[in-house]
Design a protein around this motif. Structure first.
Motif, PDB file in Angstrom:
ATOM      1  N   HIS A  32       0.830  -1.216   0.000  1.00 53.32           N
ATOM      2  CA  HIS A  32       0.000   0.000   0.000  1.00 53.32           C
ATOM      3  C   HIS A  32       0.859   1.259   0.000  1.00 53.32           C
ATOM      4  N   HIS A  33       2.015   1.157  -0.597  1.00 59.22           N
ATOM      5  CA  HIS A  33       2.859   2.342  -0.753  1.00 59.22           C
ATOM      6  C   HIS A  33       2.662   2.931  -2.158  1.00 59.22           C
ATOM      7  N   THR A  34       3.297   2.279  -3.166  1.00 52.30           N
ATOM      8  CA  THR A  34       3.243   2.846  -4.520  1.00 52.30           C
ATOM      9  C   THR A  34       2.758   1.832  -5.556  1.00 52.30           C
ATOM     10  N   GLU A  35       2.299   0.674  -5.097  1.00 59.45           N
ATOM     11  CA  GLU A  35       1.930  -0.380  -6.022  1.00 59.45           C
ATOM     12  C   GLU A  35       0.737   0.025  -6.902  1.00 59.45           C
ATOM     13  N   LEU A  36       0.730  -0.505  -8.117  1.00 63.02           N
ATOM     14  CA  LEU A  36      -0.409  -0.286  -9.008  1.00 63.02           C
ATOM     15  C   LEU A  36      -1.638  -1.010  -8.465  1.00 63.02           C
ATOM     16  N   GLY A  37      -2.785  -0.431  -8.695  1.00 66.80           N
ATOM     17  CA  GLY A  37      -4.033  -1.109  -8.325  1.00 66.80           C
ATOM     18  C   GLY A  37      -4.206  -1.258  -6.823  1.00 66.80           C
ATOM     19  N   CYS A  38      -3.665  -0.311  -6.067  1.00 62.18           N
ATOM     20  CA  CYS A  38      -3.774  -0.399  -4.603  1.00 62.18           C
ATOM     21  C   CYS A  38      -5.105   0.198  -4.144  1.00 62.18           C
ATOM     22  N   ALA A  39      -5.930  -0.635  -3.527  1.00 58.18           N
ATOM     23  CA  ALA A  39      -7.262  -0.195  -3.094  1.00 58.18           C
ATOM     24  C   ALA A  39      -7.172   0.770  -1.911  1.00 58.18           C
ATOM     25  N   VAL A  40      -6.118   0.649  -1.134  1.00 62.97           N
ATOM     26  CA  VAL A  40      -5.941   1.554   0.006  1.00 62.97           C
ATOM     27  C   VAL A  40      -5.676   2.969  -0.494  1.00 62.97           C
ATOM     28  N   ARG A  41      -4.762   3.076  -1.447  1.00 62.25           N
ATOM     29  CA  ARG A  41      -4.465   4.405  -2.000  1.00 62.25           C
ATOM     30  C   ARG A  41      -5.704   5.011  -2.664  1.00 62.25           C
ATOM     31  N   ALA A  42      -6.464   4.169  -3.352  1.00 59.67           N
ATOM     32  CA  ALA A  42      -7.694   4.660  -3.991  1.00 59.67           C
ATOM     33  C   ALA A  42      -8.653   5.208  -2.932  1.00 59.67           C
ATOM     34  N   ALA A  43      -8.718   4.530  -1.792  1.00 59.89           N
ATOM     35  CA  ALA A  43      -9.609   4.987  -0.714  1.00 59.89           C
ATOM     36  C   ALA A  43      -9.101   6.289  -0.102  1.00 59.89           C
ATOM     37  N   VAL A  44      -7.789   6.458  -0.080  1.00 61.21           N
ATOM     38  CA  VAL A  44      -7.220   7.721   0.403  1.00 61.21           C
ATOM     39  C   VAL A  44      -7.599   8.833  -0.574  1.00 61.21           C
ATOM     40  N   ASP A  45      -7.451   8.555  -1.868  1.00 61.86           N
ATOM     41  CA  ASP A  45      -7.761   9.573  -2.888  1.00 61.86           C
ATOM     42  C   ASP A  45      -9.240   9.958  -2.878  1.00 61.86           C
ATOM     43  N   SER A  46     -10.091   8.989  -2.574  1.00 57.83           N
ATOM     44  CA  SER A  46     -11.533   9.291  -2.578  1.00 57.83           C
ATOM     45  C   SER A  46     -11.966   9.940  -1.265  1.00 57.83           C
ATOM     46  N   GLY A  47     -11.071   9.963  -0.285  1.00 54.59           N
ATOM     47  CA  GLY A  47     -11.414  10.581   0.998  1.00 54.59           C
ATOM     48  C   GLY A  47     -11.981   9.611   2.017  1.00 54.59           C
ATOM     49  N   ALA A  48     -12.115   8.341   1.646  1.00 55.73           N
ATOM     50  CA  ALA A  48     -12.676   7.362   2.583  1.00 55.73           C
ATOM     51  C   ALA A  48     -11.703   7.080   3.726  1.00 55.73           C
ATOM     52  N   ILE A  49     -10.416   7.156   3.434  1.00 55.49           N
ATOM     53  CA  ILE A  49      -9.387   7.014   4.466  1.00 55.49           C
ATOM     54  C   ILE A  49      -8.707   8.372   4.630  1.00 55.49           C
ATOM     55  N   ASP A  50      -8.552   8.789   5.875  1.00 58.37           N
ATOM     56  CA  ASP A  50      -7.910  10.074   6.151  1.00 58.37           C
ATOM     57  C   ASP A  50      -6.462  10.063   5.666  1.00 58.37           C
ATOM     58  N   ARG A  51      -6.091  11.093   4.892  1.00 61.83           N
ATOM     59  CA  ARG A  51      -4.760  11.101   4.282  1.00 61.83           C
ATOM     60  C   ARG A  51      -3.638  11.195   5.323  1.00 61.83           C
ATOM     61  N   ARG A  52      -3.862  11.961   6.358  1.00 59.97           N
ATOM     62  CA  ARG A  52      -2.802  12.084   7.352  1.00 59.97           C
ATOM     63  C   ARG A  52      -2.567  10.764   8.089  1.00 59.97           C
ATOM     64  N   ARG A  53      -3.645  10.044   8.385  1.00 62.16           N
ATOM     65  CA  ARG A  53      -3.496   8.721   9.010  1.00 62.16           C
ATOM     66  C   ARG A  53      -2.742   7.792   8.067  1.00 62.16           C
ATOM     67  N   TYR A  54      -3.047   7.882   6.786  1.00 64.65           N
ATOM     68  CA  TYR A  54      -2.350   7.053   5.803  1.00 64.65           C
ATOM     69  C   TYR A  54      -0.856   7.386   5.794  1.00 64.65           C
ATOM     70  N   GLU A  55      -0.553   8.681   5.912  1.00 60.48           N
ATOM     71  CA  GLU A  55       0.860   9.076   5.967  1.00 60.48           C
ATOM     72  C   GLU A  55       1.529   8.521   7.221  1.00 60.48           C
ATOM     73  N   SER A  56       0.774   8.431   8.284  1.00 65.22           N
ATOM     74  CA  SER A  56       1.283   7.809   9.501  1.00 65.22           C
ATOM     75  C   SER A  56       1.633   6.338   9.223  1.00 65.22           C
ATOM     76  N   TYR A  57       0.721   5.681   8.531  1.00 64.66           N
ATOM     77  CA  TYR A  57       0.967   4.281   8.146  1.00 64.66           C
ATOM     78  C   TYR A  57       2.247   4.168   7.321  1.00 64.66           C
ATOM     79  N   LEU A  58       2.383   5.068   6.323  1.00 61.04           N
ATOM     80  CA  LEU A  58       3.582   5.031   5.472  1.00 61.04           C
ATOM     81  C   LEU A  58       4.841   5.223   6.310  1.00 61.04           C
ATOM     82  N   GLY A  59       4.753   6.124   7.277  1.00 64.06           N
ATOM     83  CA  GLY A  59       5.919   6.410   8.112  1.00 64.06           C
ATOM     84  C   GLY A  59       6.341   5.244   8.982  1.00 64.06           C
ATOM     85  N   MET A  60       5.409   4.350   9.253  1.00 63.47           N
ATOM     86  CA  MET A  60       5.726   3.216  10.139  1.00 63.47           C
ATOM     87  C   MET A  60       6.096   1.958   9.359  1.00 63.47           C
ATOM     88  N   THR A  61       5.932   1.997   8.034  1.00 67.29           N
ATOM     89  CA  THR A  61       6.149   0.757   7.290  1.00 67.29           C
ATOM     90  C   THR A  61       7.218   0.906   6.218  1.00 67.29           C
TER      91      THR A  61
END
Ligand code: GDP
Ligand code: ZN
Length: 313
Positions: free
Chosen positions: A284-313
Protein backbone atom coordinates in the motif's frame (compact mmCIF):
# COMPACT_ATOMS: atom_id res chain seq x y z
CA UNK A 1 -9.78 -23.75 50.51
CA UNK A 2 -9.34 -23.04 46.80
CA UNK A 3 -10.49 -19.58 45.77
CA UNK A 4 -9.88 -17.25 42.84
CA UNK A 5 -8.43 -13.79 42.56
CA UNK A 6 -6.38 -11.23 40.64
CA UNK A 7 -2.65 -10.65 41.15
CA UNK A 8 -2.17 -6.92 41.66
CA UNK A 9 1.43 -6.67 42.90
CA UNK A 10 4.51 -8.85 42.75
CA UNK A 11 7.54 -8.39 44.93
CA UNK A 12 10.50 -10.71 45.52
CA UNK A 13 8.58 -13.87 44.79
CA UNK A 14 5.53 -12.76 46.74
CA UNK A 15 2.28 -12.34 44.86
CA UNK A 16 -0.39 -10.06 46.27
CA UNK A 17 -3.77 -11.40 45.26
CA UNK A 18 -7.09 -9.64 45.62
CA UNK A 19 -9.32 -12.62 46.11
CA UNK A 20 -12.98 -12.62 45.17
CA UNK A 21 -14.11 -13.75 48.59
CA UNK A 22 -11.33 -13.41 51.18
CA UNK A 23 -9.68 -10.02 50.79
CA UNK A 24 -5.99 -9.72 50.00
CA UNK A 25 -3.85 -12.85 50.34
CA UNK A 26 -0.07 -12.76 49.94
CA UNK A 27 0.97 -15.89 48.09
CA UNK A 28 3.91 -17.89 46.85
CA UNK A 29 3.84 -19.76 43.58
CA UNK A 30 3.74 -23.55 43.91
CA UNK A 31 7.24 -24.64 42.90
CA UNK A 32 6.48 -26.99 40.04
CA UNK A 33 3.94 -24.54 38.64
CA UNK A 34 6.73 -22.24 37.52
CA UNK A 35 7.61 -24.58 34.70
CA UNK A 36 4.08 -25.24 33.57
CA UNK A 37 3.25 -21.61 33.16
CA UNK A 38 4.77 -20.96 29.78
CA UNK A 39 2.20 -19.91 27.27
CA UNK A 40 2.06 -17.91 24.10
CA UNK A 41 0.74 -14.39 23.98
CA UNK A 42 -2.84 -13.75 23.04
CA UNK A 43 -3.75 -14.65 19.50
CA UNK A 44 -7.30 -13.65 18.92
CA UNK A 45 -6.38 -12.53 15.42
CA UNK A 46 -5.91 -15.25 12.86
CA UNK A 47 -2.97 -13.36 11.40
CA UNK A 48 -0.88 -14.10 14.46
CA UNK A 49 -1.70 -17.75 14.79
CA UNK A 50 1.47 -18.70 12.99
CA UNK A 51 3.48 -17.04 15.72
CA UNK A 52 1.64 -18.71 18.53
CA UNK A 53 4.18 -21.41 19.01
CA UNK A 54 7.18 -19.14 18.98
CA UNK A 55 6.46 -16.30 21.32
CA UNK A 56 7.04 -17.20 24.89
CA UNK A 57 6.80 -15.36 28.07
CA UNK A 58 9.80 -15.63 30.39
CA UNK A 59 7.99 -14.70 33.56
CA UNK A 60 5.55 -17.14 35.03
CA UNK A 61 3.07 -14.79 36.59
CA UNK A 62 2.42 -11.09 36.48
CA UNK A 63 -0.04 -8.47 37.61
CA UNK A 64 -3.46 -8.88 36.07
CA UNK A 65 -3.23 -12.66 36.05
CA UNK A 66 -6.25 -14.50 37.34
CA UNK A 67 -5.24 -17.32 39.66
CA UNK A 68 -6.65 -20.09 41.78
CA UNK A 69 -5.04 -20.29 45.18
CA UNK A 70 -5.11 -22.17 48.44
CA UNK A 71 -5.94 -19.39 50.88
CA UNK A 72 -4.87 -21.46 53.93
CA UNK A 73 -1.41 -22.19 52.55
CA UNK A 74 -1.05 -18.88 50.69
CA UNK A 75 -0.11 -20.87 47.62
CA UNK A 76 -1.04 -20.20 44.01
CA UNK A 77 -2.13 -23.50 42.51
CA UNK A 78 -3.03 -22.57 38.93
CA UNK A 79 -3.33 -19.67 36.54
CA UNK A 80 -6.07 -18.98 34.02
CA UNK A 81 -5.17 -18.36 30.37
CA UNK A 82 -4.56 -14.70 29.56
CA UNK A 83 -6.91 -12.71 27.35
CA UNK A 84 -4.08 -10.30 26.51
CA UNK A 85 -0.58 -9.51 27.62
CA UNK A 86 1.45 -6.39 27.29
CA UNK A 87 5.07 -7.34 26.88
CA UNK A 88 8.48 -6.00 26.19
CA UNK A 89 11.53 -7.91 25.11
CA UNK A 90 13.33 -9.12 28.19
CA UNK A 91 16.74 -7.59 28.87
CA UNK A 92 18.38 -10.98 28.32
CA UNK A 93 17.05 -10.92 24.76
CA UNK A 94 15.38 -14.27 25.27
CA UNK A 95 11.64 -14.19 24.99
CA UNK A 96 9.42 -11.52 26.42
CA UNK A 97 8.80 -9.94 29.73
CA UNK A 98 5.12 -9.43 30.40
CA UNK A 99 4.31 -6.14 32.10
CA UNK A 100 0.59 -6.63 32.57
CA UNK A 101 -1.79 -9.47 31.77
CA UNK A 102 -5.47 -9.25 30.91
CA UNK A 103 -5.65 -5.53 30.21
CA UNK A 104 -9.20 -4.76 29.10
CA UNK A 105 -8.49 -1.35 27.60
CA UNK A 106 -5.85 1.32 27.11
CA UNK A 107 -6.65 5.00 27.54
CA UNK A 108 -4.30 6.81 25.21
CA UNK A 109 -4.00 10.34 26.44
CA UNK A 110 -3.24 13.62 24.70
CA UNK A 111 -3.72 17.19 25.87
CA UNK A 112 -6.06 19.54 24.01
CA UNK A 113 -3.42 22.21 24.62
CA UNK A 114 -0.12 22.62 26.46
CA UNK A 115 1.10 20.56 24.73
CA UNK A 116 -0.95 20.47 21.52
CA UNK A 117 -2.08 16.97 20.52
CA UNK A 118 0.67 15.06 18.76
CA UNK A 119 -1.44 12.95 16.41
CA UNK A 120 1.60 11.19 14.92
CA UNK A 121 2.58 9.93 18.35
CA UNK A 122 -1.04 9.08 19.11
CA UNK A 123 -1.06 6.91 15.99
CA UNK A 124 1.96 5.01 17.28
CA UNK A 125 0.29 4.39 20.63
CA UNK A 126 -2.83 3.19 18.80
CA UNK A 127 -0.79 0.76 16.75
CA UNK A 128 0.85 -0.63 19.87
CA UNK A 129 -2.50 -1.15 21.56
CA UNK A 130 -4.03 -2.71 18.44
CA UNK A 131 -1.06 -5.05 18.05
CA UNK A 132 -1.49 -6.23 21.63
CA UNK A 133 -5.24 -6.74 21.12
CA UNK A 134 -5.98 -4.20 23.82
CA UNK A 135 -8.96 -2.01 22.84
CA UNK A 136 -7.83 1.63 22.77
CA UNK A 137 -9.79 4.66 23.92
CA UNK A 138 -8.64 8.25 23.50
CA UNK A 139 -8.59 10.84 26.26
CA UNK A 140 -8.24 14.51 25.37
CA UNK A 141 -7.27 16.16 28.64
CA UNK A 142 -6.82 19.84 29.62
CA UNK A 143 -9.96 20.99 27.77
CA UNK A 144 -9.96 23.90 30.23
CA UNK A 145 -6.87 25.22 28.45
CA UNK A 146 -8.21 24.92 24.89
CA UNK A 147 -8.44 28.41 23.37
CA UNK A 148 -11.40 29.13 21.11
CA UNK A 149 -9.01 29.96 18.27
CA UNK A 150 -7.48 26.47 18.41
CA UNK A 151 -10.70 24.59 18.94
CA UNK A 152 -11.68 23.91 15.29
CA UNK A 153 -8.26 22.49 14.48
CA UNK A 154 -8.12 20.23 17.54
CA UNK A 155 -11.71 19.06 17.11
CA UNK A 156 -11.10 18.23 13.44
CA UNK A 157 -7.96 16.25 14.30
CA UNK A 158 -9.79 14.22 16.94
CA UNK A 159 -12.93 13.74 14.79
CA UNK A 160 -10.82 11.56 12.50
CA UNK A 161 -10.43 9.05 15.32
CA UNK A 162 -14.10 9.11 16.25
CA UNK A 163 -14.96 8.34 12.62
CA UNK A 164 -12.68 5.31 12.76
CA UNK A 165 -14.66 4.18 15.78
CA UNK A 166 -12.37 4.95 18.70
CA UNK A 167 -14.25 6.22 21.77
CA UNK A 168 -13.07 9.72 22.72
CA UNK A 169 -13.31 11.36 26.14
CA UNK A 170 -12.89 15.14 26.43
CA UNK A 171 -11.88 15.86 30.00
CA UNK A 172 -10.14 18.17 32.38
CA UNK A 173 -8.27 16.67 35.28
CA UNK A 174 -8.20 20.16 36.76
CA UNK A 175 -11.93 21.02 36.69
CA UNK A 176 -13.26 17.45 36.70
CA UNK A 177 -15.16 17.99 33.44
CA UNK A 178 -15.85 14.67 31.70
CA UNK A 179 -14.11 12.61 34.37
CA UNK A 180 -17.30 10.78 35.35
CA UNK A 181 -17.48 9.11 31.96
CA UNK A 182 -13.89 7.90 32.28
CA UNK A 183 -14.57 6.59 35.77
CA UNK A 184 -17.62 4.71 34.46
CA UNK A 185 -15.62 3.23 31.59
CA UNK A 186 -12.94 2.02 34.01
CA UNK A 187 -15.35 0.42 36.46
CA UNK A 188 -14.86 -3.32 36.81
CA UNK A 189 -12.07 -3.46 34.22
CA UNK A 190 -8.29 -3.49 34.12
CA UNK A 191 -7.17 -0.32 32.36
CA UNK A 192 -3.90 1.29 31.37
CA UNK A 193 -3.30 4.97 30.81
CA UNK A 194 -0.58 5.74 28.29
CA UNK A 195 0.71 8.81 26.52
CA UNK A 196 3.59 11.23 26.45
CA UNK A 197 4.90 13.02 29.49
CA UNK A 198 3.10 16.19 30.55
CA UNK A 199 -0.35 15.51 29.09
CA UNK A 200 -1.74 14.93 32.56
CA UNK A 201 -1.93 11.16 33.06
CA UNK A 202 -1.09 11.27 36.75
CA UNK A 203 -3.40 14.23 37.34
CA UNK A 204 -6.17 12.42 35.49
CA UNK A 205 -5.86 9.29 37.59
CA UNK A 206 -5.79 11.32 40.78
CA UNK A 207 -9.05 12.96 39.71
CA UNK A 208 -10.63 9.67 38.65
CA UNK A 209 -9.66 8.13 41.96
CA UNK A 210 -8.86 10.61 44.70
CA UNK A 211 -6.44 8.97 47.08
CA UNK A 212 -4.20 7.34 44.51
CA UNK A 213 -1.76 10.19 45.09
CA UNK A 214 0.28 9.64 41.99
CA UNK A 215 3.03 12.19 41.80
CA UNK A 216 2.18 14.94 39.34
CA UNK A 217 5.12 15.85 37.16
CA UNK A 218 6.57 12.44 37.95
CA UNK A 219 10.29 12.61 37.28
CA UNK A 220 10.83 8.86 37.34
CA UNK A 221 10.08 8.64 33.61
CA UNK A 222 12.94 10.91 32.67
CA UNK A 223 15.25 9.32 35.19
CA UNK A 224 14.65 5.97 33.55
CA UNK A 225 15.68 7.19 30.12
CA UNK A 226 18.66 5.34 28.78
CA UNK A 227 18.86 2.94 31.65
CA UNK A 228 17.72 -0.62 31.43
CA UNK A 229 15.55 -1.08 34.44
CA UNK A 230 13.06 -3.79 35.03
CA UNK A 231 9.76 -2.07 35.33
CA UNK A 232 7.45 -3.85 37.66
CA UNK A 233 3.88 -2.99 37.06
CA UNK A 234 1.39 -2.61 39.83
CA UNK A 235 -2.37 -2.52 39.63
CA UNK A 236 -4.00 0.26 41.62
CA UNK A 237 -7.49 -0.49 42.89
CA UNK A 238 -10.38 1.72 41.84
CA UNK A 239 -13.09 2.46 44.35
CA UNK A 240 -15.89 1.41 42.01
CA UNK A 241 -14.16 -1.91 41.28
CA UNK A 242 -11.52 -2.48 38.66
CA UNK A 243 -7.88 -1.58 38.39
CA UNK A 244 -5.56 0.79 36.67
CA UNK A 245 -2.07 -0.33 35.75
CA UNK A 246 0.75 1.87 36.89
CA UNK A 247 4.15 1.34 35.38
CA UNK A 248 6.65 3.78 33.92
CA UNK A 249 7.27 1.29 31.10
CA UNK A 250 3.67 1.59 30.01
CA UNK A 251 3.95 5.30 29.46
CA UNK A 252 6.59 5.06 26.80
CA UNK A 253 5.97 4.31 23.22
CA UNK A 254 8.95 2.18 22.33
CA UNK A 255 8.48 -0.69 24.68
CA UNK A 256 8.06 -3.45 22.21
CA UNK A 257 8.54 -4.22 18.60
CA UNK A 258 5.96 -5.02 15.96
CA UNK A 259 6.58 -6.74 12.66
CA UNK A 260 6.25 -4.20 9.85
CA UNK A 261 3.95 -6.51 7.94
CA UNK A 262 1.56 -6.49 10.91
CA UNK A 263 1.13 -2.74 11.05
CA UNK A 264 -1.48 -2.66 8.29
CA UNK A 265 -3.80 -4.60 10.59
CA UNK A 266 -3.35 -2.01 13.32
CA UNK A 267 -5.11 0.70 11.28
CA UNK A 268 -8.75 -0.44 11.50
CA UNK A 269 -9.88 1.88 8.70
CA UNK A 270 -7.66 0.03 6.20
CA UNK A 271 -9.36 -3.31 6.87
CA UNK A 272 -12.14 -3.06 4.25
CA UNK A 273 -9.57 -2.47 1.49
CA UNK A 274 -6.72 -4.83 2.31
CA UNK A 275 -8.07 -7.72 0.24
CA UNK A 276 -9.03 -5.51 -2.69
CA UNK A 277 -5.54 -4.58 -3.90
CA UNK A 278 -4.38 -5.91 -7.25
CA UNK A 279 -1.35 -7.63 -5.74
CA UNK A 280 -1.79 -9.95 -2.79
CA UNK A 281 1.51 -8.80 -1.29
CA UNK A 282 0.67 -5.10 -1.71
CA UNK A 283 2.34 -2.88 0.90
CA UNK A 284 0.00 0.00 0.00
CA UNK A 285 2.86 2.34 -0.75
CA UNK A 286 3.24 2.85 -4.52
CA UNK A 287 1.93 -0.38 -6.02
CA UNK A 288 -0.41 -0.29 -9.01
CA UNK A 289 -4.03 -1.11 -8.33
CA UNK A 290 -3.77 -0.40 -4.60
CA UNK A 291 -7.26 -0.20 -3.09
CA UNK A 292 -5.94 1.55 0.01
CA UNK A 293 -4.47 4.40 -2.00
CA UNK A 294 -7.69 4.66 -3.99
CA UNK A 295 -9.61 4.99 -0.71
CA UNK A 296 -7.22 7.72 0.40
CA UNK A 297 -7.76 9.57 -2.89
CA UNK A 298 -11.53 9.29 -2.58
CA UNK A 299 -11.41 10.58 1.00
CA UNK A 300 -12.68 7.36 2.58
CA UNK A 301 -9.39 7.01 4.47
CA UNK A 302 -7.91 10.07 6.15
CA UNK A 303 -4.76 11.10 4.28
CA UNK A 304 -2.80 12.08 7.35
CA UNK A 305 -3.50 8.72 9.01
CA UNK A 306 -2.35 7.05 5.80
CA UNK A 307 0.86 9.08 5.97
CA UNK A 308 1.28 7.81 9.50
CA UNK A 309 0.97 4.28 8.15
CA UNK A 310 3.58 5.03 5.47
CA UNK A 311 5.92 6.41 8.11
CA UNK A 312 5.73 3.22 10.14
CA UNK A 313 6.15 0.76 7.29
P1 GDP B 1 1.87 13.21 33.11
O1 GDP B 1 3.32 13.44 32.87
O2 GDP B 1 1.15 12.82 31.85
O3 GDP B 1 1.57 12.28 34.24
O4 GDP B 1 1.24 14.65 33.48
P2 GDP B 1 0.99 15.29 34.92
O5 GDP B 1 -0.22 14.70 35.55
O6 GDP B 1 2.26 15.23 35.68
O7 GDP B 1 0.62 16.78 34.51
C1 GDP B 1 1.52 17.63 33.80
C2 GDP B 1 1.14 19.09 34.06
O8 GDP B 1 -0.13 19.38 33.48
C3 GDP B 1 1.01 19.41 35.54
O9 GDP B 1 1.54 20.71 35.74
C4 GDP B 1 -0.47 19.38 35.79
O10 GDP B 1 -0.85 20.22 36.85
C5 GDP B 1 -1.03 19.89 34.48
N1 GDP B 1 -2.38 19.37 34.18
C6 GDP B 1 -2.76 18.09 34.19
N2 GDP B 1 -4.07 17.97 33.85
C7 GDP B 1 -4.52 19.22 33.61
C8 GDP B 1 -5.79 19.78 33.21
O11 GDP B 1 -6.79 19.09 32.99
N3 GDP B 1 -5.85 21.14 33.07
C9 GDP B 1 -4.78 21.93 33.29
N4 GDP B 1 -4.95 23.24 33.12
N5 GDP B 1 -3.58 21.46 33.67
C10 GDP B 1 -3.43 20.13 33.83
ZN1 ZN C 1 -2.56 -1.86 -1.51
Amino acid sequence: MLIEGTVFRTHSGNYYVQTDTAGVVVCKLRGNLKKELVYSTSNSHARRVEQAGKRRSTDPLTVGDRVRLDSDLGMIESVFPRTSSLSRHSPSGRGEHTLVANLDQAFLTVAAAHPKPDVWLLDRFLVLAEAADIPPRIIVNKVDRLEDADRPEVEAAIAVYEKIGYPVYWVSARTGQGIGAVRDAMRGRISAVAGPSGVGKSSLLNTVQPGLQLKVGDISETNLAGRHTTTTAELLPLGGGGWVADTPGLRQVDFWEIEKSEIRYCFPELAPYLDECKFADCCHHTELGCAVRAAVDSGAIDRRRYESYLGMT
